[in-house]
Design an enzyme around this catalytic site. Sequence first.
Site, PDB file in Angstrom:
ATOM      1  N   CYS A 155      24.446  11.888  40.102  1.00 27.42           N
ATOM      2  CA  CYS A 155      23.436  11.685  39.065  1.00 27.42           C
ATOM      3  C   CYS A 155      23.640  10.302  38.484  1.00 27.42           C
ATOM      4  CB  CYS A 155      23.588  12.746  37.968  1.00 27.42           C
ATOM      5  SG  CYS A 155      22.381  12.533  36.652  1.00 27.42           S
ATOM      6  N   LEU A 156      22.819   9.367  38.935  1.00 24.91           N
ATOM      7  CA  LEU A 156      22.913   7.989  38.464  1.00 24.91           C
ATOM      8  C   LEU A 156      21.494   7.446  38.349  1.00 24.91           C
ATOM      9  CD1 LEU A 156      24.692   5.494  37.801  1.00 24.91           C
ATOM     10  CD2 LEU A 156      24.639   4.943  40.229  1.00 24.91           C
TER      11      LEU A 156
END
Lengths: 168, 484
Positions: A103-104
């Site tokens: 999750c970026l």
Amino acid sequence: MALSATRGANGSNASGSSTVAQRLQKELMDIMMNPTAGITAFPDDENMMCWTATILGPDSTPYESLIFKLSMEFGATYPYEPPTVVFKTPIYHPNVDMSGRICLDILKDKWSAGLSVLSVLLSLQSLLGEPNNASPLNGQAAEFWDTDPAAFKRHVLARHKAPEELDA
Amino acid sequence: MSEEELAQFQKLSNEYSADQNTTGPYVGERQSSSAIATEYANADRVYQIKTAALPSQYAYFRTCRGDGHCGWRALAFTYYEALLRVGDVNKLEEEEARLQSMHNLLNQVGFQEHVYIDFAEEVYMLLQKLAQSLRSMDGNAENILLETFNDYGTAMGIITFFKLLASAWMQCHPNDFQPFLEYPLKTYCSDNIEASQAELDHLAIGAISNAVTKPAGFAIHVLYLDRSEGTSIDTHRFEPVDQNGMSITNGITMRLLYRPGHYDILYKAEDVPAPIQQQPVPAQAPLQVALAAGYAEEFVPRSNNMTDIMTMIPGLSYTGLSQQWPSVSYDYDPSPAPQPQLQPVPTYAPAPTPAAPVASSHQEYVTPVHASHVGHAQSHHPLRLETPITLPIHNSRPPPPMAIDCPAPPVTIEKGGPFRPSMYELEPGFGSGQLHHLPFQTSIFRNSHYNTAHYLNPDFQPEEWSPDSEYATGNRGRLKSTSQ
């Protein structure tokens, strides 16, 4: 009330993967001409659309001197859509789930065509030392990071596998 | 909110995603803007009122696909379209040079050249294609533009370059933009300008107008069609101004129609050139320049061209011409173009009997000339050219040998265009890249004695003063006043 709007690459008649391959070829050249400490990246085969990369855990973080392997997949709309990047080495990190999904923001809605393989890998390397605990995928890891560094480090080491073990 | 209402909203939502905005061309054909009013005929009253007046002011519009890039696409598209309206090849080349000079802004804020150069090249490639089209006057420039913007990869490259440029401009001019923001400009730029999914916003339009369109002399008008109070559509203007704040557009305005979440392109009727019957104009430069605008530097008359044209005048013949039309050579050209390779034949050779029909296009217009005819044509045709041509000519070369039996030079067949005997018949837009000012308009000429209005000119005719005409009205007034 949020209306769901579809946008993006569904069915977009991209001008073919040849231009994508050209762009990736240039990125590869750049990486090979200007090697960056702690980062490698190379295409899996000649079609250039799948790469394997490694990043080295930054010093003075729980990931120090650990090597992580990642896979990068590029779609026909690259670089206008982000590549799909997944950790292949099991990793214990607040923003990575058990299957290695990350999750970026820059790999999602903040992706820019001005980014590159190298800038993605550099961002991931700095994510190791500076997790975003506000939106964790691994809640336990986020908690240990904030409260119990020793336990966090134990989990990191327990989960990590050296590249040799991974291939076996 | 009741279940029913929710269901209704969900239905609308589902229909929205299947709306034409998410399919169809990336940039559509130009169409009558009455379609917008029709679209809103059953909508909210505010929209009805605002859109009802739209078609009378803005005759046409163009749709952009609502895929999250429509604003940037519309902005980039209208920029190119504005350049086409200038219609000058030099302007396109100038813009390419100017945009290239802005690479240092991109470098300064840390974009890597090997990454952005691909996008930049798409921008320049399109400028070059359009310039090429204008140069050849094939009338295809608009189609090239539309096709390019309907190619996903190319258009995204162009859009991305404009995004990076906007971001670089904002970061290099923080005082213009930071005051509008609550968080660091750098973050704003990477999240809301550079991000591929980021849609065009007000600050980005401001950045692009300062960086790109104002220096090019274009205004941007964004019409906001929303549910705000009022009966007309608000227009936000981004116009080039001089240091006194006066608007200095070159009369070209890029118009975007903004409806919450979506951009389209608008046109006033005068933005759209009247449809031009474009047909390829052959590049027969020397002769047409001579007719239209005096003498160009490189004017090298070519006797074969002359002959071809003269033969189109009924009654004139090759033989008649060959003696009376000397080789026109303006000797200030030190290296005259090589003469067409014609077989030297006796100049006064009587026309072979009968004139062998020559296989070339212009022959269709010429009635076959018999040898017996030729003599008469010389003596009584009104278009005789017997008087010596008194141009500043040194007849240094012998009259070009011309022969009827020589096959028509290939050049006339290749160019194949219809001969235009008058400048008034040139296609609209002919030679748009060149200036056709007559020399008479320069101040130097006005003050020289070659001007017949100058007293040193032999033809000078002083203006005559006729008091009656000049003071006719004044006298009447005076008469009135004196008679009282």
